[in-house]
Every structure is written in C-alpha cells, then in structure tokens.
Write a protein that holds these residues in place. Structure first.
Motif, PDB file in Angstrom:
ATOM      1  N   PHE A 112       0.803  -1.217   0.000  1.00  0.00           N
ATOM      2  CA  PHE A 112       0.000   0.000   0.000  1.00  0.00           C
ATOM      3  C   PHE A 112       0.836   1.268   0.000  1.00  0.00           C
ATOM      4  CE2 PHE A 112       0.074  -2.082   4.195  1.00  0.00           C
ATOM      5  CZ  PHE A 112       0.914  -1.214   4.873  1.00  0.00           C
ATOM      6  N   ALA A 129      -0.561   5.774   2.249  1.00  0.00           N
ATOM      7  CA  ALA A 129      -1.944   5.302   2.262  1.00  0.00           C
ATOM      8  C   ALA A 129      -2.597   5.589   3.612  1.00  0.00           C
ATOM      9  CB  ALA A 129      -1.993   3.805   1.966  1.00  0.00           C
ATOM     10  N   GLU A 177      -7.477   2.680   3.187  1.00  0.00           N
ATOM     11  CA  GLU A 177      -6.774   2.031   2.082  1.00  0.00           C
ATOM     12  C   GLU A 177      -5.943   0.859   2.575  1.00  0.00           C
ATOM     13  OE1 GLU A 177      -5.516   1.573  -1.951  1.00  0.00           O
ATOM     14  OE2 GLU A 177      -7.155   2.695  -1.010  1.00  0.00           O
ATOM     15  N   ARG A 220      -6.485  -3.000   1.313  1.00  0.00           N
ATOM     16  CA  ARG A 220      -5.441  -3.727   0.588  1.00  0.00           C
ATOM     17  C   ARG A 220      -4.901  -4.927   1.371  1.00  0.00           C
ATOM     18  NH1 ARG A 220      -3.366  -2.206  -3.977  1.00  0.00           N
ATOM     19  NH2 ARG A 220      -4.004  -0.235  -4.910  1.00  0.00           N
TER      20      ARG A 220
END
Length: 318
Positions: free
Chosen positions: A171, A175, A179, A183
């Motif tokens: 990521f 991030a 997020e 991920r």
C-alpha cells in the motif's frame, strides 16, 4: 516480594536465557551455510584482493566466537549493524517493516479472536448439533491446508475472478487507514482462517469440560438460562486455557506470517527476511530472526501473567 512479581521476574530471566540460546543457534546456523559470504556479495568477477579486503571490513577474517560476541554486544547496545544490500542501518529497516507486520497481525487478531471465542461458546452450547458439526468441519478444513494454498484460493476467487480485493497488498507509505485495511484484507483473512480453528476448538473444549462441574449443575437446577450458564459461570473459569491458546495464536500471527507476506507481496518483516536471504544479507536475516523470537517469548510471558491473573491457583503447584 509479591508472588506474581517473583514469577514475572523468573519468567523474564528464563526468557533472556532462551533468547541467548536462540541467538547462538541463529549465528551457528548462518555459519553452517555453504559458500563464502564475501564472494556471494561481490560476485564471481571479484578479485581475491577485493574479497580479502571485504572480509576484513566485515570482520569475517576473525574467529567465529569473536564475531558472535561482537554481534551480541551490538544487539545489547541496540545496534544491529549495517545492511550489506543497501548499507542502511538495520534498525531503520526493521522499524518500518515491523510496524507493518504488527498492523497485519492486529488486523487479523481483531477479527479472529472474537470470532473464535464466539463460535467456541456457541459450539459448546449446542454441542452435538448440526451447527457444532458444521463449525468443526469448516475450521478443521481451513487448518488442514497450508497457508499458501488458502492464500492462493482466496486470491483466485476474491481478486482474479471477482475483482473485489487487490492481489498485491503493497500500500506504499502514504496510504490512509481505510486504504490499508482494504489492501490487506486478503492476507488478514488468510491468517484468520488459519488461526480461528485452534482458538475455537480450545474454547469449546474448555467450556464443555466445565459444564460437567457440580456448580454448573447447580446453576442448571436453579433455572438459569443456557446463555447465562455459559457466560456467567463457565466462561470466567475457562479463561486461563483460552488466554493461553489466544496468545500462542497471536504469536503465530506475528512470527508465522512469512509465507503470507511473500504470497501477497506485503511489506512486512517476513518479506524483508525472505528478500535478505535471497540477497545474502546475513545481518538483516539474523536481526529479523531475533526479533521474531523476542516477540514470541514476550507473548508467552504475557499469556502466563494473564492466565494467572484470571486464576491465581495456577501460581501454586499441586
């Protein structure tokens, strides 16, 4: 001195002794690896003079016990040395990657611990039912396969075919939390499926073992509801074994994520260790193994303390 404090000091001393033995084992295992480290790092085109100078710079020309004592002394001072691959301080590399590994472990633990305890309580409450059998079949099936197989199956369906989650969990450094959670869901789900069965079955076994006790029968005779019997009378006395198995699985979530991190290209400590093995970056490999061992020992110590705090009778031998 309080008995609990004395026990903690005793376990800490044993943990330090165990860590010393592990550090010796790690160093000896590295020493037994075939090939010459200087030649592997410099390549086949290096001249003998360059190899000899490189060996002197790394201290490889000194006896093994001298190099071990220097390495151990640096660790005691908090200095893990320099990486051979990029000449960066190893402590900087470990700090960033260890944070990512801890994030993945906590993510999986937040899902797996309540799920496992809840399923274990329900399986004990409805033991012998179709729910109990179904949960046991599902959890045993999930731990019967190796982690990489579970990871690739999840990747096949949830990423490649349905496109819900990404197959690569890298990521980056900018991030946000959302997020990162998105991920890393697939590697976290892989770990959840692997560790939930152990905690669920231990919770179920501990509760069922207590349901045959006289005070539980008295609660039934008083007309207590099944849920009250489980939560109010059985669960508090079953916390010690449950805490132990939860702590062991938390240790696995941190120290056993190497394969999962490699499959999903997750930037954690396990991925760093595998990359360092491929690059023959031995100081990073040694430091990573020692960090994993330290975390495992600390989690076991925490499990013992929490188990005794919930059941002080465990402190005294019969």
């Amino acid at each position: 001195m309080h008995p609990l404090a004395r026990m903690i000091l005793h376990r800490l001393a044993l943990g330090l002794l165990t860590l010393f033995a592990i550090s010796l084992f790690i160093f000896m295992a590295i020493e037994l690896l075939p090939g010459d480290l200087a030649e592997e790092v410099l390549g086949q085109s290096a001249t003998p003079e360059t190899v000899a100078a490189f060996r002197r710079d790394l201290g490889l020309d000194q006896p093994a016990y001298v190099r071990y004592l220097d390495w151990l002394g640096g660790i005691v001072r908090g200095d893990f040395g320099q990486s051979l691959a990029n000449n960066r301080p190893i402590s900087d590399l470990l700090a960033a990657r260890l944070g990512n590994t801890l994030f993945l472990a906590v993510y999986a633990a937040v899902i797996s611990v309540p799920l496992a305890v809840g399923l274990g309580l329900l399986a004990a409450l409805y033991r012998g039912s179709w729910f109990d059998r179904g949960v046991n079949i599902f959890t045993l099936s999930s731990i019967s396969f190796p982690e990489y197989f579970v990871a690739y199956i999840l990747m096949l369906f949830l990423s490649i075919r349905w496109g819900i989650f990404p197959s690569i969990s890298d990521f980056g450094s900018s991030a946000g939390l959302g997020e990162m959670l998105y991920r890393t869901f697939l590697p976290a789900l892989t770990l959840v499926l692997v560790v939930t069965a152990h905690m669920m079955r231990m919770t179920r076994a501990a509760i069922i073992n207590l349901l045959a006790q006289p005070y539980i029968e008295m609660a039934w005779l008083k007309g207590a509801s099944p849920l009250r019997v489980i939560l109010r009378h059985a669960l508090p006395n079953a916390l010690a074994p449950i805490i132990n198995v939860v702590a062991l699985n938390l240790a696995y979530l941190i120290t056993g994520v190497v394969i999962v991190e490699v499959v999903f290209v997750y930037p954690g400590l396990g991925q760093l260790m595998v990359d360092s093995v491929a690059k023959r970056d031995i100081p990073v490999v040694q430091a990573s193994c020692l960090i994993f061992a330290s975390i495992y020992i600390l989690l076991n110590l925490g499990a013992d303390v929490l188990a005794i705090a919930t059941n002080p009778r465990l402190m005294y031998r019969k």
